[in-house]
Write a protein that holds these residues in place. Sequence first.
Motif, PDB file in Angstrom:
ATOM      1  N   THR A 144     -37.810  10.867  -7.888  1.00 34.63           N
ATOM      2  CA  THR A 144     -38.081   9.663  -7.890  1.00 34.63           C
ATOM      3  C   THR A 144     -39.657   9.457  -8.196  1.00 34.63           C
ATOM      4  O   THR A 144     -40.267  10.264  -7.447  1.00 34.63           O
ATOM      5  CB  THR A 144     -37.717   9.085  -6.493  1.00 34.63           C
ATOM      6  N   HIS A 145     -39.974   8.492  -9.133  1.00 37.98           N
ATOM      7  CA  HIS A 145     -41.408   8.429  -9.015  1.00 37.98           C
ATOM      8  C   HIS A 145     -42.202   7.956  -7.869  1.00 37.98           C
ATOM      9  O   HIS A 145     -41.743   7.071  -7.053  1.00 37.98           O
ATOM     10  CB  HIS A 145     -41.588   7.201 -10.076  1.00 37.98           C
ATOM     11  N   ALA A 146     -43.139   8.447  -7.565  1.00 37.26           N
ATOM     12  CA  ALA A 146     -43.892   8.164  -6.333  1.00 37.26           C
ATOM     13  C   ALA A 146     -44.182   6.680  -5.800  1.00 37.26           C
ATOM     14  O   ALA A 146     -43.971   6.262  -4.851  1.00 37.26           O
ATOM     15  CB  ALA A 146     -45.164   8.872  -6.214  1.00 37.26           C
ATOM     16  N   GLN A 147     -44.304   5.917  -7.088  1.00 38.51           N
ATOM     17  CA  GLN A 147     -44.703   4.480  -6.892  1.00 38.51           C
ATOM     18  C   GLN A 147     -43.353   3.831  -6.496  1.00 38.51           C
ATOM     19  O   GLN A 147     -43.724   2.658  -5.788  1.00 38.51           O
ATOM     20  CB  GLN A 147     -45.175   4.007  -8.165  1.00 38.51           C
ATOM     21  N   LEU A 148     -42.121   4.312  -6.366  1.00 35.05           N
ATOM     22  CA  LEU A 148     -41.016   3.681  -6.335  1.00 35.05           C
ATOM     23  C   LEU A 148     -40.445   3.759  -4.831  1.00 35.05           C
ATOM     24  O   LEU A 148     -39.830   3.345  -4.385  1.00 35.05           O
ATOM     25  CB  LEU A 148     -39.879   4.011  -7.175  1.00 35.05           C
ATOM     26  N   LEU A 149     -41.385   4.669  -4.130  1.00 39.69           N
ATOM     27  CA  LEU A 149     -40.998   5.039  -2.672  1.00 39.69           C
ATOM     28  C   LEU A 149     -41.489   3.942  -1.736  1.00 39.69           C
ATOM     29  O   LEU A 149     -42.471   3.289  -2.094  1.00 39.69           O
ATOM     30  CB  LEU A 149     -41.802   6.568  -2.398  1.00 39.69           C
ATOM     31  N   PRO A 150     -40.967   3.761  -0.826  1.00 43.96           N
ATOM     32  CA  PRO A 150     -41.365   2.878   0.413  1.00 43.96           C
ATOM     33  C   PRO A 150     -42.747   3.395   0.747  1.00 43.96           C
ATOM     34  O   PRO A 150     -42.925   4.713   0.818  1.00 43.96           O
ATOM     35  CB  PRO A 150     -40.489   2.586   1.325  1.00 43.96           C
ATOM     36  N   TYR A 151     -43.618   2.527   1.273  1.00 37.86           N
ATOM     37  CA  TYR A 151     -44.906   2.987   1.631  1.00 37.86           C
ATOM     38  C   TYR A 151     -44.792   4.255   2.824  1.00 37.86           C
ATOM     39  O   TYR A 151     -45.651   5.148   2.743  1.00 37.86           O
ATOM     40  CB  TYR A 151     -45.836   1.580   2.510  1.00 37.86           C
ATOM     41  N   GLY A 152     -44.101   3.959   3.604  1.00 32.86           N
ATOM     42  CA  GLY A 152     -44.052   5.042   4.704  1.00 32.86           C
ATOM     43  C   GLY A 152     -43.805   6.407   4.265  1.00 32.86           C
ATOM     44  O   GLY A 152     -44.162   7.521   4.695  1.00 32.86           O
ATOM     45  N   ARG A 153     -42.727   6.713   3.181  1.00 35.25           N
ATOM     46  CA  ARG A 153     -42.528   7.637   2.668  1.00 35.25           C
ATOM     47  C   ARG A 153     -43.689   8.445   1.647  1.00 35.25           C
ATOM     48  O   ARG A 153     -43.457   9.362   1.359  1.00 35.25           O
ATOM     49  CB  ARG A 153     -40.915   7.660   1.832  1.00 35.25           C
ATOM     50  N   GLN A 154     -44.289   7.285   1.062  1.00 38.79           N
ATOM     51  CA  GLN A 154     -45.566   7.738   0.382  1.00 38.79           C
ATOM     52  C   GLN A 154     -46.308   8.551   1.146  1.00 38.79           C
ATOM     53  O   GLN A 154     -47.228   9.428   0.751  1.00 38.79           O
ATOM     54  CB  GLN A 154     -46.212   6.484  -0.278  1.00 38.79           C
ATOM     55  N   ARG A 155     -46.718   8.202   2.575  1.00 40.57           N
ATOM     56  CA  ARG A 155     -47.494   8.647   3.497  1.00 40.57           C
ATOM     57  C   ARG A 155     -47.050  10.162   3.652  1.00 40.57           C
ATOM     58  O   ARG A 155     -47.949  10.982   3.805  1.00 40.57           O
ATOM     59  CB  ARG A 155     -47.591   7.836   4.794  1.00 40.57           C
ATOM     60  N   LEU A 156     -45.449  10.366   3.815  1.00 41.19           N
ATOM     61  CA  LEU A 156     -45.165  11.849   4.030  1.00 41.19           C
ATOM     62  C   LEU A 156     -45.403  12.462   2.752  1.00 41.19           C
ATOM     63  O   LEU A 156     -45.674  13.832   3.078  1.00 41.19           O
ATOM     64  CB  LEU A 156     -43.618  11.586   4.214  1.00 41.19           C
ATOM     65  N   LEU A 157     -45.372  11.983   1.513  1.00 42.64           N
ATOM     66  CA  LEU A 157     -45.653  12.671   0.506  1.00 42.64           C
ATOM     67  C   LEU A 157     -47.287  13.025   0.378  1.00 42.64           C
ATOM     68  O   LEU A 157     -47.457  14.321  -0.033  1.00 42.64           O
ATOM     69  CB  LEU A 157     -45.509  11.843  -0.816  1.00 42.64           C
ATOM     70  N   GLU A 158     -47.773  12.218   0.914  1.00 45.39           N
ATOM     71  CA  GLU A 158     -49.561  12.542   0.959  1.00 45.39           C
ATOM     72  C   GLU A 158     -49.801  13.942   1.879  1.00 45.39           C
ATOM     73  O   GLU A 158     -50.321  14.621   1.722  1.00 45.39           O
ATOM     74  CB  GLU A 158     -50.005  11.267   1.767  1.00 45.39           C
ATOM     75  N   ILE A 159     -48.851  14.000   2.811  1.00 42.09           N
ATOM     76  CA  ILE A 159     -48.893  15.244   3.695  1.00 42.09           C
ATOM     77  C   ILE A 159     -48.475  16.494   3.187  1.00 42.09           C
ATOM     78  O   ILE A 159     -49.126  17.420   3.251  1.00 42.09           O
ATOM     79  CB  ILE A 159     -48.151  14.785   5.109  1.00 42.09           C
ATOM     80  N   ALA A 160     -47.229  16.321   2.444  1.00 39.69           N
ATOM     81  CA  ALA A 160     -46.777  17.506   1.764  1.00 39.69           C
ATOM     82  C   ALA A 160     -47.838  17.940   0.641  1.00 39.69           C
ATOM     83  O   ALA A 160     -47.919  19.276   0.649  1.00 39.69           O
ATOM     84  CB  ALA A 160     -45.491  17.015   1.019  1.00 39.69           C
ATOM     85  N   ILE A 161     -48.537  16.816   0.102  1.00 38.06           N
ATOM     86  CA  ILE A 161     -49.635  17.366  -0.985  1.00 38.06           C
ATOM     87  C   ILE A 161     -50.898  18.266  -0.202  1.00 38.06           C
ATOM     88  O   ILE A 161     -51.261  19.306  -0.625  1.00 38.06           O
ATOM     89  CB  ILE A 161     -50.054  16.137  -1.765  1.00 38.06           C
TER      90      ILE A 161
END
Lengths: 256, 332
Positions: A144-161
């Motif tokens: 899924t495109h990052a921009q389509l994630l709910p904000y909370g899950r975007q934060r988790l993606l930040e951590i993965a990066i």
Amino acid sequence: METATLETRGLNKSFGSVPVITDVDFVLRPGERRALIGPNGAGKTTFVNLLTGNLRPTSGRVLLDDHDITELDEARRIRQGIGRTFQITSLFPMLTVRENVFLAVSECEGIAGNLFRSALRHRPQIERTDELIRRVGLSDVANTHAQLLPYGRQRLLEIAIALALRPKILLLDEPAAGIPTADSHVVLDILATLPKDIAVLLIDHDMDLVFRFAQQITVMVQGSIFAQGSPREIAADPRVREVYLGDSKHGLAAAS
Amino acid sequence: MTAVSTSGPAYPAASSQLRRLALPLPWLATAALPLFLPGYEPLATQILVMIVFALSLDLLVGYAGIVTLGHAGLFGMGAYTAGILSVYGITDPLLTAGCAMLVAAATGLVFGWAMLRTKDLTLLMLTMASAFLLYEIANKATWLTGGEDGLQGVNFSSLFGTFAFDFRGITAFYYSLAVLFVVFLAVRALIASPFGWSLRGIRENSARMAAIGCPILKRRVIVYVISAALAGLAGALQAQATQFVALYSLSFELSGNILIMLILGGSGRLYGAFIGVPAFMFAQDLLAKQDPANWFLGLGIILIVLVMLAPGGILGIAERVMAAIRRRRGAA
Ligand SMILES: Nc1ncnc2c1ncn2[C@@H]1O[C@H](COP(=O)(O)OP(=O)(O)O)[C@@H](O)[C@H]1O
Ligand SMILES: [Mg+2]
């Protein structure tokens, strides 16, 4: 896993004539779990930016294992193991979760300049990417495109990066901000799975999270270190209660 | 969460087998064109050359996010290099095309290294200025380039020493088609590589790329040099197919036209060049001949409509229609 000690000596930063960080002496040792707290505008984000090389100090030094890194830029410091997440989410919005993480993995492992072989054929890096995505619980949205994630899950993606860059030192600027309180345990779980010898500095306003995570707490007020100590000491410090923690509804009672 | 990705190769779709089988079809159909539409080879060759050029531009605009209004500068460097070499007796098509690529790549390296530290409007202005500079040099150096009259005496020998560039343009057509095919495969491989992914990362959020340790200037210069080499190759093809080089090949008009063709088809989509170039050239052929004054008016209107309503170009529209159909099917 290598370890490193991050240190500042007499660090100052002013924007124009406004001092934002004043005379900060600070040490973060290998394996340490430290929280940095303080009221809004205290200078916490600015301090992190000085540590990562995103900003240059007005005076003072930043040391990594006793080597002066004050003059090194962001990219070099990352290669030396200083990783961070951003308070304001900073992702690749039109790329998938998998592409987001792979970019960091490929830079870290030195294959990002490879022109000739398909990214998907770089098996070890792809596997590591998928492993990181699993670790932060985003496998179901890997494509899924990052921009389509709910904000909370975007934060988790930040951590993965951030984790993809194999940091020795991890600076987390309000990683749980925007994550619904019910899910903030996910952040705690991820922090708990980090290798023990990584040093972690966590900035957060969620006192419950801070007191459960930290072995050491640094309180910053108006750009200076105001108090430092174990969660128990900080919770018991009347000056800290006065300027920052206020009353006990932040979960302080539970911690003390 | 049911959102699907619309760009970039993620997990290969189930229909990829089918797609792999269908891939050669348009190429074979094009190769059979001289049988069905004799006499149209020169126009078809022109389209093929422009697709090579547009593909090179897509690497910059669509993937790396470097918008340039000076890409003709690199195309023209290739065209003049091949043309001038042939005037001075070096007439082998492949050799001169190789030289054209080298000269264009070197030009790209110099300009890219100087320009790519800037971005957005400043960069756009610099790309324009770089092409104007080359245009003026070619315009003034009449002893070398023929100036406004164009380069005289361009003459290439037979391809592989066997296939002469014939009057009907058959050799030029198949030569261009083969070059386009190779360039297509190369560009496709490039955008699927880690390097290609990192370009999209730089396009999406260059500050974040810096923060994960990406040497941004270096990556941008490398893609600029690659793109320049391919643009130079397209220029050489043009010189060889038409046995002539005109100042137009360095002009702002060509820089603008190729950008419009790419955006019309859809940038950042690999196939955008294949759609946009013929669409533009057919429209130009139909409209510009009948009513040259209104061609620019029509072009302006098309551009405004595109940018306002369909930033993904023709392919972008097609993607949206397909997505809508899939959704309806999924709902039924
Ligand atoms: N780029 C900047 N220019 C000017 N002032 C700034 C800049 N960044 C931060 N500040 C100021 O510095 C102070 C500390 O900000 P910040 O580090 O974001 O605090 P915190 O993260 O603790 O909330 C604030 O008063 C803020 O307005
Ligand atoms: Mg902050």
